[in-house]
Design an enzyme around this catalytic site. Structure first.
Site, mmCIF file in Angstrom:
data_model
loop_
_atom_site.group_PDB
_atom_site.id
_atom_site.type_symbol
_atom_site.label_atom_id
_atom_site.label_comp_id
_atom_site.label_asym_id
_atom_site.label_seq_id
_atom_site.Cartn_x
_atom_site.Cartn_y
_atom_site.Cartn_z
ATOM 1 N N TYR A 60 0.871 -1.193 0.000
ATOM 2 C CA TYR A 60 0.000 0.000 0.000
ATOM 3 C C TYR A 60 0.894 1.224 0.000
ATOM 4 C CZ TYR A 60 -3.394 3.444 1.870
ATOM 5 O OH TYR A 60 -4.190 4.550 2.076
ATOM 6 N N ASP B 50 9.417 2.572 -0.738
ATOM 7 C CA ASP B 50 8.417 3.220 0.119
ATOM 8 C C ASP B 50 8.767 2.875 1.567
ATOM 9 O OD1 ASP B 50 4.747 3.224 0.345
ATOM 10 O OD2 ASP B 50 6.318 3.983 1.666
ATOM 11 N N LYS C 206 4.957 9.008 8.679
ATOM 12 C CA LYS C 206 4.871 8.463 10.040
ATOM 13 C C LYS C 206 5.946 9.024 10.985
ATOM 14 C CE LYS C 206 2.589 4.403 8.145
ATOM 15 N NZ LYS C 206 1.224 4.440 8.678
HETATM 16 P P1 KE4 Z 1 -0.549 8.153 4.837
HETATM 17 O O1 KE4 Z 1 -1.123 8.909 3.668
HETATM 18 O O2 KE4 Z 1 -1.595 7.305 5.544
HETATM 19 O O3 KE4 Z 1 0.260 9.048 5.788
HETATM 20 O O4 KE4 Z 1 0.559 7.129 4.262
HETATM 21 C C1 KE4 Z 1 0.186 6.192 3.278
HETATM 22 C C2 KE4 Z 1 1.147 5.021 3.343
HETATM 23 C C3 KE4 Z 1 2.128 4.909 2.367
HETATM 24 N N1 KE4 Z 1 3.028 3.893 2.394
HETATM 25 C C4 KE4 Z 1 2.990 2.962 3.376
HETATM 26 C C5 KE4 Z 1 3.994 1.847 3.364
HETATM 27 C C6 KE4 Z 1 1.995 3.028 4.392
HETATM 28 O O5 KE4 Z 1 1.959 2.077 5.355
HETATM 29 C C7 KE4 Z 1 1.054 4.068 4.380
HETATM 30 C C8 KE4 Z 1 -0.052 4.176 5.415
HETATM 31 N N2 KE4 Z 1 -0.199 3.062 6.290
HETATM 32 C C9 KE4 Z 1 -1.519 2.817 6.848
HETATM 33 C C10 KE4 Z 1 -1.410 1.557 7.714
HETATM 34 N N3 KE4 Z 1 -1.736 0.401 6.978
HETATM 35 C C11 KE4 Z 1 -2.036 3.996 7.607
HETATM 36 C C12 KE4 Z 1 -3.263 3.705 8.466
HETATM 37 C C13 KE4 Z 1 -4.532 4.220 7.856
HETATM 38 O O6 KE4 Z 1 -4.680 4.152 6.620
HETATM 39 O O7 KE4 Z 1 -5.368 4.691 8.639
#
Ligand code: KE4
Length: 430
Positions: free
Chosen positions: A146, A241, A269
């Site tokens: 993701y 990523d 994060k």
């Molecule tokens: P954000 O847009 O949520 O800050 O980041 C997206 C993203 C990009 N790349 C990786 C490897 C990520 O894990 C994420 C976001 N992770 C999720 C957890 N599975 C955030 C939690 C959520 O979507 O509420």
């Protein structure tokens, strides 16, 4: 004594009249595990308290950012001080360079970088930059990975390997999805086949170097180096990523652990210490294709926000100054937690496959080895749901999905290991 969720229930009802599903991000709705999501009143160190006064051991740390524990005093102080100078200028300020220097110190491959307000923006921008730099349309990603919710990244695998991607969400036109190839993780042959099928048309490979978004899945030996070689040989950029793995697996993330030099890295994060912050960066010749220097447009009202910079600086300064004890402590505590629960499951005759890199780990409720999304999907999600509920009742808050990673902090210690193992012992015999 069973938890009471009276106040949470009231807040949930109100939230559902205002926010779709009552949440601002779907996973928080507990739909994958059942039960009612508690509303958090406050958090400190390794613990969360809900609005009914129930305490929980936090095993997901806001999905990764809270590596130093909640309300880490130096970060709190830095945010307070920055807030007094205004929350946002929309103009350049020293904090951007201060944090960028710390990031570069930890990630030397990031010769230039730019801050965003989320990991989604970082990944979306990096993919656009790769397409602009190479003049190519196609992007390779991997099933189970993701990279945020931009259209080009919400794509499922087509029918066969290297077939055109299909939309992974409503609202995404086929014309957009078709240029993203979603391949199986840990399969270099599939990547070679994609380059054979689309010669000189693939702009980049984007990959979670350790997958966290299907649960934790490790790269097989040589896999990441294989991606590096295939990208270089075919003129495509390699984007790691590291939104989850950056500063988590080591101070220099997965690229330090596995010795890989990407062309671009995306972050989120931990970099913002819990405030909205992402970043992308890498080779200077690539990054200088970005406006205002080059033809690839990218922007953000709150990019480099003073409060996010202050929180990130306080976090990274601590990680850098105390890196030995930070990462050895995280390794010790994570191993005790991951292996301890696995042993209890085995004693109870429950099939669990445990995967872990540093303080990022998952218990898959399957007896299969997990090496990609297909094998992860053999997990018994109903069993995980029952386990999740039992652990919540025992005061341990696991991420509310089988297909997520657990993250712990430097505030987790021997007492938290003992609490977790006692809760798991009870859950497995319930
Ligand atoms: P954000 O847009 O949520 O800050 O980041 C997206 C993203 C990009 N790349 C990786 C490897 C990520 O894990 C994420 C976001 N992770 C999720 C957890 N599975 C955030 C939690 C959520 O979507 O509420």
């Amino acid at each position: 004594m069973p938890r009471t969720l009276i106040q949470s229930r009231k807040l949930q009802l109100r939230a559902e009249s205002l926010l779709p599903g009552g949440v601002d991000s779907p996973v928080r709705a507990f739909r994958a595990v059942g039960g009612e999501p508690p509303f958090v009143a406050r958090a400190e160190g390794a613990y969360l308290w809900d609005v009914d006064g129930n305490r929980y051991l936090d095993m997901f740390g806001s999905w990764g950012p809270m590596i130093l524990g909640h309300a880490f005093p130096p970060a709190v102080e830095a945010i307070r001080a920055a807030a007094g100078r205004s929350a946002s200028f929309g103009a350049s300020h020293a904090g951007e360079g201060d944090l960028a220097e710390l990031v570069k110190q930890c990630f030397p491959s990031m010769e230039r970088l730019r801050f965003t307000s989320s990991g989604t923006e970082a990944c979306m921008s990096a993919v656009r930059l790769a397409r602009g730099f190479t003049g190519r349309k196609f992007v390779v990603k991997f099933e189970g990975c993701y990279h945020g919710h931009s259209d080009a990244m919400l794509v499922k695998a087509g029918s066969g390997v290297a077939t055109l991607g299909i939309p992974g969400s409503a609202g995404i036109p086929e014309e957009t999805a078709m240029h993203t190839l979603a391949l199986p993780f840990n399969d270099l042959g599939a990547v070679q086949a994609a380059f054979d099928a689309y010669p000189e048309q693939i702009a980049c490979i984007i990959v979670e170097p350790v997958v966290g978004n299907a649960g934790t899945i490790l790269p097989e030996t040589g896999y990441l180096h294989g991606l590096r070689q295939l990208a270089t040989k075919n003129g495509a950029l390699l984007i790691l990523d590291e939104v989850m793995t950056g500063f988590r697996l080591s101070l220099g993330g997965a690229q330090q652990v596995f010795g890989i030099k990407p062309d671009l890295t995306t972050m989120g994060k931990i970099i913002g210490g819990g405030l909205p912050c992402g970043a992308f960066g890498g080779r200077a010749d690539v990054m200088e294709f970005l406006a205002p220097l080059g033809p690839v447009y990218q922007a953000g009202t709150l990019s480099g926000n003073p409060l996010a910079m202050a929180a990130g600086i306080a976090t990274l300064e601590h990680l850098i100054a105390h890196q030995g004890e930070v990462y050895s402590g995280l390794e010790r505590t994570s191993a005790a937690m991951a292996d301890g629960v696995a042993s209890l499951a085995q004693e109870a005759g429950i099939a669990i496959t445990t995967t872990r890199v540093g303080s990022m780990f998952t218990w898959f409720f399957t007896d299969q080895p997990v090496k990609d999304f297909t094998t992860a999907a053999t997990s018994d999600t109903a069993a995980f749901g029952r386990f999740h509920h039992a652990m919540m009742e025992a005061g341990v808050w696991l991420p509310p999905s089988q297909f997520e990673a657990m993250f712990i902090s430097t505030a987790h210690g021997a007492a938290e290991v003992a609490l977790l193992l006692e809760a798991a012992r009870q859950a497995f015999v319930a």
